[in-house]
Design an enzyme around this catalytic site. Sequence first.
Site, PDB file in Angstrom:
ATOM      1  CB  CYS A   1      -0.918  -0.020   1.227  1.00 41.18           C
ATOM      2  SG  CYS A   1      -1.887   1.477   1.463  1.00 41.18           S
TER       3      CYS A   1
ATOM      4  CB  CYS B   1      -5.290   5.212  -3.951  1.00 39.71           C
ATOM      5  SG  CYS B   1      -4.651   3.540  -4.211  1.00 39.71           S
TER       6      CYS B   1
END
Length: 281
Positions: free
Chosen positions: A79, A212
Amino acid sequence: MPGQQLRFCKMSGAGNDFILINAASTPLPRDPSALAVALCPRRTSVGADGLILVEPSERKDADVRVRFWNPDGGETETCGNGTRCAARFALIEGLARDEMMIETKASDIAAYVSGPLVTLRYAIKPSLTPDLSVTGPEGRRSGHLVGVGVPHLVVQVASMPDGAIEPICRPLRYARELGEAGANINLVEIIDRHTIRIRTYERGVEEETLACGSGSLSSALALCAAGQLESPVTVETRSGSMLTVRFQRETDGSFSQLELKGPARIVYWGEIADSDLPPLR
């Protein structure tokens, strides 16, 4: 962990928010996925886009090991914004210095912390499938499928939708062309050759997130490969925070020296008693 206090840090990486725990010093339940399901719901618990566990790496060539869980309890390989938050957290917790090597399931990532700004440098070689046609609610849509440890479908739009993107993105996230696991969906508007605006629907969260990191990186790479962007690329996220993506385009068309830079902010520190935790499945 009877009678224990679960200490955590709530952090925001450009609007992507996470619950971070020092796994070396905090007693944890046996099943971290259940902990993610318990802590990540908004309104009824702490609330976050994911749970991150940080601990010293057992390897000599890495400083810390970082693992990530989505709110649905699924563990994900990496991530971008979560790794940036983990790097600052590791520095604060004394697990690493301001320059560190982070071990994730997907790859090793070098991190450089300068106050609230964290820069990641990736060794991973991204995969790219351009102009992939996928089945959406309004028929076929074309996008670029990028792999940077996790899969992202990059869909260019002429102008960013004002309303909810879930009706557009949720069917695409499960499109059969993306395989059983599906992919994260990024809607991207090009402002100029060095600037894009992005909104991302994240799998595992199953809704739009305010930013993101891996989606920003994937979008910049995909649209550079399409001849529409050049490094460096400024990414305007849904939160309004800016991320910066840098990369080197090689003569064979591949990408190297991938870099993601942006803010990693501490929201607050907290403790929760095990007796007050929602039930762990």
